[in-house]
Design a protein around this motif. Structure first.
Motif, PDB file in Angstrom:
ATOM      1  N   LEU A 168      -0.043 -48.814  25.055  1.00  7.32           N
ATOM      2  CA  LEU A 168      -1.137 -47.727  25.238  1.00  7.32           C
ATOM      3  C   LEU A 168      -1.531 -47.208  23.735  1.00  7.32           C
ATOM      4  O   LEU A 168      -2.661 -47.262  23.580  1.00  7.32           O
ATOM      5  CB  LEU A 168      -0.806 -46.343  26.042  1.00  7.32           C
ATOM      6  N   GLY A 169      -0.623 -47.174  22.762  1.00  8.01           N
ATOM      7  CA  GLY A 169      -0.929 -46.743  21.546  1.00  8.01           C
ATOM      8  C   GLY A 169      -1.920 -47.837  20.691  1.00  8.01           C
ATOM      9  O   GLY A 169      -2.789 -47.486  19.871  1.00  8.01           O
ATOM     10  N   GLU A 170      -1.607 -49.141  20.972  1.00 11.67           N
ATOM     11  CA  GLU A 170      -2.421 -49.893  20.481  1.00 11.67           C
ATOM     12  C   GLU A 170      -3.781 -50.131  20.735  1.00 11.67           C
ATOM     13  O   GLU A 170      -4.674 -50.784  19.929  1.00 11.67           O
ATOM     14  CB  GLU A 170      -1.756 -51.326  20.661  1.00 11.67           C
ATOM     15  N   VAL A 171      -4.150 -49.577  22.072  1.00 14.12           N
ATOM     16  CA  VAL A 171      -5.598 -49.622  22.477  1.00 14.12           C
ATOM     17  C   VAL A 171      -6.175 -48.129  22.100  1.00 14.12           C
ATOM     18  O   VAL A 171      -7.328 -47.977  22.416  1.00 14.12           O
ATOM     19  CB  VAL A 171      -5.910 -50.102  23.776  1.00 14.12           C
ATOM     20  N   ASP A 172      -5.298 -47.253  21.791  1.00 11.23           N
ATOM     21  CA  ASP A 172      -5.906 -45.722  21.646  1.00 11.23           C
ATOM     22  C   ASP A 172      -6.741 -45.727  20.514  1.00 11.23           C
ATOM     23  O   ASP A 172      -6.376 -46.182  19.465  1.00 11.23           O
ATOM     24  CB  ASP A 172      -4.453 -45.177  21.733  1.00 11.23           C
ATOM     25  N   MET A 173      -7.405 -44.484  20.468  1.00 11.59           N
ATOM     26  CA  MET A 173      -8.252 -44.212  19.359  1.00 11.59           C
ATOM     27  C   MET A 173      -7.636 -42.924  18.866  1.00 11.59           C
ATOM     28  O   MET A 173      -6.537 -42.602  19.287  1.00 11.59           O
ATOM     29  CB  MET A 173      -9.749 -43.777  19.874  1.00 11.59           C
ATOM     30  N   SER A 174      -8.071 -42.603  17.769  1.00 12.55           N
ATOM     31  CA  SER A 174      -7.195 -41.152  17.158  1.00 12.55           C
ATOM     32  C   SER A 174      -7.685 -39.973  18.109  1.00 12.55           C
ATOM     33  O   SER A 174      -8.457 -39.810  18.837  1.00 12.55           O
ATOM     34  CB  SER A 174      -7.980 -40.908  15.875  1.00 12.55           C
ATOM     35  N   GLY A 175      -6.294 -39.241  18.177  1.00 16.59           N
ATOM     36  CA  GLY A 175      -6.252 -38.371  19.193  1.00 16.59           C
ATOM     37  C   GLY A 175      -5.746 -38.536  20.466  1.00 16.59           C
ATOM     38  O   GLY A 175      -5.361 -37.495  21.396  1.00 16.59           O
ATOM     39  N   ARG A 176      -5.302 -39.820  20.884  1.00 23.71           N
ATOM     40  CA  ARG A 176      -4.534 -40.428  21.764  1.00 23.71           C
ATOM     41  C   ARG A 176      -5.270 -39.948  23.182  1.00 23.71           C
ATOM     42  O   ARG A 176      -4.456 -39.661  24.134  1.00 23.71           O
ATOM     43  CB  ARG A 176      -3.519 -39.913  21.737  1.00 23.71           C
ATOM     44  N   PRO A 177      -6.757 -40.307  23.274  1.00 21.58           N
ATOM     45  CA  PRO A 177      -7.136 -40.031  24.677  1.00 21.58           C
ATOM     46  C   PRO A 177      -6.799 -41.019  25.768  1.00 21.58           C
ATOM     47  O   PRO A 177      -6.449 -40.448  26.801  1.00 21.58           O
ATOM     48  CB  PRO A 177      -8.695 -39.830  24.508  1.00 21.58           C
ATOM     49  N   VAL A 178      -6.689 -42.317  25.325  1.00 22.06           N
ATOM     50  CA  VAL A 178      -6.423 -43.252  26.315  1.00 22.06           C
ATOM     51  C   VAL A 178      -4.784 -42.968  27.078  1.00 22.06           C
ATOM     52  O   VAL A 178      -4.527 -42.719  28.234  1.00 22.06           O
ATOM     53  CB  VAL A 178      -6.334 -44.677  25.574  1.00 22.06           C
ATOM     54  N   THR A 179      -3.847 -42.828  26.074  1.00 23.01           N
ATOM     55  CA  THR A 179      -2.421 -42.347  26.395  1.00 23.01           C
ATOM     56  C   THR A 179      -2.354 -41.233  27.234  1.00 23.01           C
ATOM     57  O   THR A 179      -1.908 -40.999  28.630  1.00 23.01           O
ATOM     58  CB  THR A 179      -1.524 -42.175  25.145  1.00 23.01           C
ATOM     59  N   SER A 180      -3.392 -40.151  26.962  1.00 27.87           N
ATOM     60  CA  SER A 180      -2.924 -38.756  27.708  1.00 27.87           C
ATOM     61  C   SER A 180      -3.816 -38.785  28.967  1.00 27.87           C
ATOM     62  O   SER A 180      -3.366 -38.515  30.171  1.00 27.87           O
ATOM     63  CB  SER A 180      -3.772 -37.537  26.951  1.00 27.87           C
TER      64      SER A 180
END
Length: 198
Positions: free
Chosen positions: A149-161
């Protein structure tokens, strides 16, 4: 007893309503026979299920869709309501993530991160783990999920959250917003590649 006269009909309406028909003992208590208890449990389950199905129908699902297992989770409802947005493969990836997190929390003794699972009088976490090798394997699996998930995430981790919010905590607040759905789609696509479902 059927009320025939006007006075009897008025008397039937007054006071405490009569109890629902149930098999009872001589003292008035509900029967404790196994068959009577099982019948009551089945009827209670049907009542609860009918309320849940009615709420899902209000969301816009058909009765057939609302009665499926997929409709029982936030991710499943998003998949059923928007099959073009959340595909079957993405749904399966999200459910696998939820199972991995549930296993991780169960093996490590960490309380599940939802208010539904909290016990006010319970102990928070365990210092001794019964099966440390299984707990370590579950932790490694979670680290790989976090990395994917971290590899596709932008700064601020919205995808992961957002992905954790929908898949793990089973919450759907804000999922009517297009950017939240896009974050979820990106996370689920990464999970599908991680689990090699595509």
């Amino acid at each position: 007893m059927a009320a025939y006269s006007k006075a009897q009909k008025l008397k039937a309406k007054r006071g405490r309503p009569s109890l629902p028909a149930a098999e009872r003992e001589a003292n008035g208590r509900k029967s404790r026979r196994k068959s009577a208890v099982v019948l009551r449990l089945i009827e209670t389950e049907k009542e609860v299920k009918s309320v849940a199905v009615a709420n899902r129908v209000k969301m816009g699902m058909s009765i057939k869709e609302a009665d499926t297992q997929e409709a029982g989770s936030a991710l499943g409802r998003l998949h059923l309501l928007n099959p073009d947005e959340i595909t079957k493969v993405q749904y399966e990836a999200g459910m696998r993530m939820a199972k991995d997190y549930a296993r991780y929390y169960a093996l490590t003794g960490i309380p599940f991160p939802t208010i539904k699972a909290h016990d006010v009088r319970g102990v928070r976490g365990h210092s001794n783990v019964d099966r440390p090798d299984c707990a370590r394997a579950a932790a490694n699996r979670i680290m790989k999920i976090e990395q994917a998930l971290g590899e596709v995430d932008m700064s601020g981790r919205p995808v992961t959250s957002v992905t954790k919010k929908v898949c793990v905590r089973d919450e759907a607040e804000g999922m009517h917003l297009p950017h939240m759905v896009q974050y979820l789609k990106r996370g689920l696509t990464a999970l599908a590649q991680h689990y090699e479902l595509t």
